[in-house]
Design a protein around this motif. Structure first.
Motif, PDB file in Angstrom:
ATOM      1  N   ILE A  51       1.286  -0.729   0.061  1.00 26.63           N
ATOM      2  CA  ILE A  51       0.005   0.241  -0.043  1.00 26.63           C
ATOM      3  C   ILE A  51       0.496   1.347  -0.082  1.00 26.63           C
ATOM      4  O   ILE A  51       0.777   2.474  -0.986  1.00 26.63           O
ATOM      5  CB  ILE A  51      -1.284  -0.207   0.755  1.00 26.63           C
ATOM      6  CG1 ILE A  51      -2.328  -1.101   0.991  1.00 26.63           C
ATOM      7  CG2 ILE A  51      -2.007   1.667   1.329  1.00 26.63           C
ATOM      8  CD1 ILE A  51      -3.281  -1.663   2.678  1.00 26.63           C
ATOM      9  N   LEU A  52       1.934   1.289   1.166  1.00 28.06           N
ATOM     10  CA  LEU A  52       2.320   2.276   1.140  1.00 28.06           C
ATOM     11  C   LEU A  52       3.788   2.723  -0.050  1.00 28.06           C
ATOM     12  O   LEU A  52       4.158   3.594  -0.753  1.00 28.06           O
ATOM     13  CB  LEU A  52       3.919   2.056   2.004  1.00 28.06           C
ATOM     14  CG  LEU A  52       3.295   2.498   3.546  1.00 28.06           C
ATOM     15  CD1 LEU A  52       3.892   1.987   5.257  1.00 28.06           C
ATOM     16  CD2 LEU A  52       1.832   3.829   4.171  1.00 28.06           C
ATOM     17  N   SER A  53       4.166   1.572  -0.697  1.00 31.65           N
ATOM     18  CA  SER A  53       4.556   1.858  -1.752  1.00 31.65           C
ATOM     19  C   SER A  53       3.824   1.986  -3.332  1.00 31.65           C
ATOM     20  O   SER A  53       4.923   2.665  -4.333  1.00 31.65           O
ATOM     21  CB  SER A  53       5.578   0.712  -2.141  1.00 31.65           C
ATOM     22  OG  SER A  53       4.859  -0.679  -2.868  1.00 31.65           O
ATOM     23  N   GLN A  54       3.213   2.085  -3.013  1.00 31.07           N
ATOM     24  CA  GLN A  54       2.122   1.962  -4.296  1.00 31.07           C
ATOM     25  C   GLN A  54       1.168   3.705  -4.471  1.00 31.07           C
ATOM     26  O   GLN A  54       1.585   3.764  -5.688  1.00 31.07           O
ATOM     27  CB  GLN A  54       0.843   0.859  -4.442  1.00 31.07           C
ATOM     28  CG  GLN A  54       1.046  -0.183  -5.037  1.00 31.07           C
ATOM     29  CD  GLN A  54       2.020  -0.138  -6.901  1.00 31.07           C
ATOM     30  OE1 GLN A  54       1.612   0.339  -7.644  1.00 31.07           O
ATOM     31  NE2 GLN A  54       3.360  -0.187  -6.228  1.00 31.07           N
ATOM     32  N   SER A  55       1.249   4.075  -3.212  1.00 32.84           N
ATOM     33  CA  SER A  55       0.508   5.317  -3.273  1.00 32.84           C
ATOM     34  C   SER A  55       2.351   6.244  -2.997  1.00 32.84           C
ATOM     35  O   SER A  55       1.942   7.509  -3.348  1.00 32.84           O
ATOM     36  CB  SER A  55       0.473   5.837  -1.549  1.00 32.84           C
ATOM     37  OG  SER A  55       0.238   4.506  -0.699  1.00 32.84           O
ATOM     38  N   LEU A  56       3.231   6.246  -2.476  1.00 28.46           N
ATOM     39  CA  LEU A  56       4.443   6.753  -2.695  1.00 28.46           C
ATOM     40  C   LEU A  56       5.660   6.991  -4.095  1.00 28.46           C
ATOM     41  O   LEU A  56       5.573   8.060  -4.296  1.00 28.46           O
ATOM     42  CB  LEU A  56       4.989   6.553  -1.362  1.00 28.46           C
ATOM     43  CG  LEU A  56       4.664   6.662   0.481  1.00 28.46           C
ATOM     44  CD1 LEU A  56       4.965   6.548   1.448  1.00 28.46           C
ATOM     45  CD2 LEU A  56       3.642   8.529   0.339  1.00 28.46           C
ATOM     46  N   CYS A  57       5.525   5.964  -4.255  1.00 33.61           N
ATOM     47  CA  CYS A  57       6.387   5.808  -5.763  1.00 33.61           C
ATOM     48  C   CYS A  57       6.111   4.585  -6.296  1.00 33.61           C
ATOM     49  O   CYS A  57       6.675   3.739  -5.688  1.00 33.61           O
ATOM     50  CB  CYS A  57       8.107   5.271  -4.977  1.00 33.61           C
ATOM     51  SG  CYS A  57       7.994   3.779  -3.630  1.00 33.61           S
TER      52      CYS A  57
ATOM     53  N   PRO B  81       9.444  -2.998  -3.711  1.00 28.04           N
ATOM     54  CA  PRO B  81       9.575  -2.838  -2.966  1.00 28.04           C
ATOM     55  C   PRO B  81       7.956  -4.333  -2.805  1.00 28.04           C
ATOM     56  O   PRO B  81       7.368  -5.304  -1.498  1.00 28.04           O
ATOM     57  CB  PRO B  81       8.311  -1.625  -2.366  1.00 28.04           C
ATOM     58  CG  PRO B  81       9.577  -0.535  -2.886  1.00 28.04           C
ATOM     59  CD  PRO B  81      10.406  -1.300  -4.883  1.00 28.04           C
ATOM     60  N   LEU B  82       7.887  -4.194  -4.002  1.00 26.42           N
ATOM     61  CA  LEU B  82       7.180  -5.190  -4.457  1.00 26.42           C
ATOM     62  C   LEU B  82       7.275  -6.640  -3.770  1.00 26.42           C
ATOM     63  O   LEU B  82       6.815  -7.418  -3.458  1.00 26.42           O
ATOM     64  CB  LEU B  82       6.209  -5.054  -5.243  1.00 26.42           C
ATOM     65  CG  LEU B  82       5.643  -4.074  -5.782  1.00 26.42           C
ATOM     66  CD1 LEU B  82       5.155  -4.094  -6.886  1.00 26.42           C
ATOM     67  CD2 LEU B  82       3.863  -3.885  -5.099  1.00 26.42           C
ATOM     68  N   LEU B  83       8.646  -6.672  -4.726  1.00 27.49           N
ATOM     69  CA  LEU B  83       9.156  -7.860  -4.338  1.00 27.49           C
ATOM     70  C   LEU B  83       9.706  -8.137  -2.841  1.00 27.49           C
ATOM     71  O   LEU B  83       9.133  -8.961  -1.906  1.00 27.49           O
ATOM     72  CB  LEU B  83      11.127  -7.662  -5.001  1.00 27.49           C
ATOM     73  CG  LEU B  83      11.731  -9.185  -4.868  1.00 27.49           C
ATOM     74  CD1 LEU B  83      10.412 -10.300  -5.498  1.00 27.49           C
ATOM     75  CD2 LEU B  83      12.781  -9.701  -5.748  1.00 27.49           C
ATOM     76  N   ALA B  84      10.267  -6.805  -2.062  1.00 25.88           N
ATOM     77  CA  ALA B  84      10.337  -7.311  -0.321  1.00 25.88           C
ATOM     78  C   ALA B  84       8.962  -7.195   0.622  1.00 25.88           C
ATOM     79  O   ALA B  84       9.144  -8.968   1.212  1.00 25.88           O
ATOM     80  CB  ALA B  84      10.930  -5.688   0.566  1.00 25.88           C
ATOM     81  N   ALA B  85       7.821  -6.617  -0.154  1.00 25.87           N
ATOM     82  CA  ALA B  85       6.368  -7.375   0.508  1.00 25.87           C
ATOM     83  C   ALA B  85       5.889  -8.747  -0.566  1.00 25.87           C
ATOM     84  O   ALA B  85       5.506  -9.676   0.871  1.00 25.87           O
ATOM     85  CB  ALA B  85       5.678  -6.332  -0.729  1.00 25.87           C
ATOM     86  N   ARG B  86       6.237  -8.985  -0.837  1.00 27.63           N
ATOM     87  CA  ARG B  86       6.221 -10.794  -1.085  1.00 27.63           C
ATOM     88  C   ARG B  86       6.763 -11.157  -0.140  1.00 27.63           C
ATOM     89  O   ARG B  86       6.992 -12.755   0.229  1.00 27.63           O
ATOM     90  CB  ARG B  86       6.340 -10.736  -2.848  1.00 27.63           C
ATOM     91  CG  ARG B  86       5.107 -10.048  -4.009  1.00 27.63           C
ATOM     92  CD  ARG B  86       4.177 -10.907  -3.449  1.00 27.63           C
ATOM     93  NE  ARG B  86       3.832 -12.142  -4.037  1.00 27.63           N
ATOM     94  CZ  ARG B  86       2.867 -13.079  -4.392  1.00 27.63           C
ATOM     95  NH1 ARG B  86       1.881 -12.631  -3.545  1.00 27.63           N
ATOM     96  NH2 ARG B  86       2.368 -14.269  -4.424  1.00 27.63           N
ATOM     97  N   LEU B  87       8.469 -11.455   0.055  1.00 29.42           N
ATOM     98  CA  LEU B  87       9.532 -11.864   0.012  1.00 29.42           C
ATOM     99  C   LEU B  87       9.036 -11.855   2.206  1.00 29.42           C
ATOM    100  O   LEU B  87       8.765 -13.124   2.061  1.00 29.42           O
ATOM    101  CB  LEU B  87      10.743 -11.204   0.056  1.00 29.42           C
ATOM    102  CG  LEU B  87      11.203 -11.830  -1.006  1.00 29.42           C
ATOM    103  CD1 LEU B  87      12.766 -11.059  -1.263  1.00 29.42           C
ATOM    104  CD2 LEU B  87      11.510 -13.651  -0.802  1.00 29.42           C
TER     105      LEU B  87
END
Length: 172
Positions: free
Chosen positions: A133-139, A145-151
């Motif tokens: 949510i934060l990565s898609q709203s801010l950058c 960040p999507l890969l980090a979230a998945r891991l």
């Protein structure tokens, strides 16, 4: 019956294991096959429902980044080989930390009981969703960040084995 019970103390387990009062280690071991002549005994309804919801949450979690991955794959520009590898990691990356997740879930449930393992799963799932949510709203142009979230969400993948154990131990 409660949803999550406390772990019995070692002395209580040894006393419950024998009927003659002998210590568990001195009693003969009996190995056999259980044959059911009727229907199997199902786990309690609340536990079964809770396990199914937790399993469904884990699999529904995949949709959090699939929109980005499929949008990138279906764009007018053909993705490069490195982008395709990254998309593959985004989709399947949740299963990469599974060995660590299994170890961590086992340690937590052994020390604190099953509810702590389920809370750990919820924490990893929520933390991963917050990163998305934060990565898609801010950058929104950033992909790492999507890969980090998945891991991070993959750190909760041990819940699938915990749920299977819980259902198997409560039913026959």
């Amino acid at each position: 019956s409660r949803l999550f019970g406390q772990r019995p103390m070692p002395g209580q387990l040894a006393q419950a294991a024998t009927t003659s009062g002998e210590p568990f280690s001195n009693s003969p071991v009996h190995v056999g096959t259980v044959v059911h002549y009727g229907e199997s005994i199902a786990p309690p309804g609340r536990v079964k429902l809770f396990c199914l919801v937790a399993c469904g949450l884990f699999y529904a979690n995949s949709t959090a980044v699939l929109a980005w991955a499929f949008q990138r794959m279906n764009s007018a520009l053909m993705p490069t080989l490195s982008e395709m590898i990254f998309i593959g990691l985004i989709i399947g990356g949740v299963y990469l930390p599974m060995p660590i997740s299994l170890w961590l879930t086992r340690k937590v449930t052994y020390r604190k009981a099953h509810y702590a393992g389920l809370l750990l799963f919820g924490f990893f799932l929520l933390a991963g969703q917050m990163i998305i949510i934060l990565s898609q709203s801010l950058c929104p142009e950033q992909c790492l960040p999507l890969l980090a979230a998945r891991l991070l969400q993959g750190m909760g993948s041990g819940v699938l084995f915990q749920l299977r154990f819980m259902l198997a131990s409560l039913s026959t």
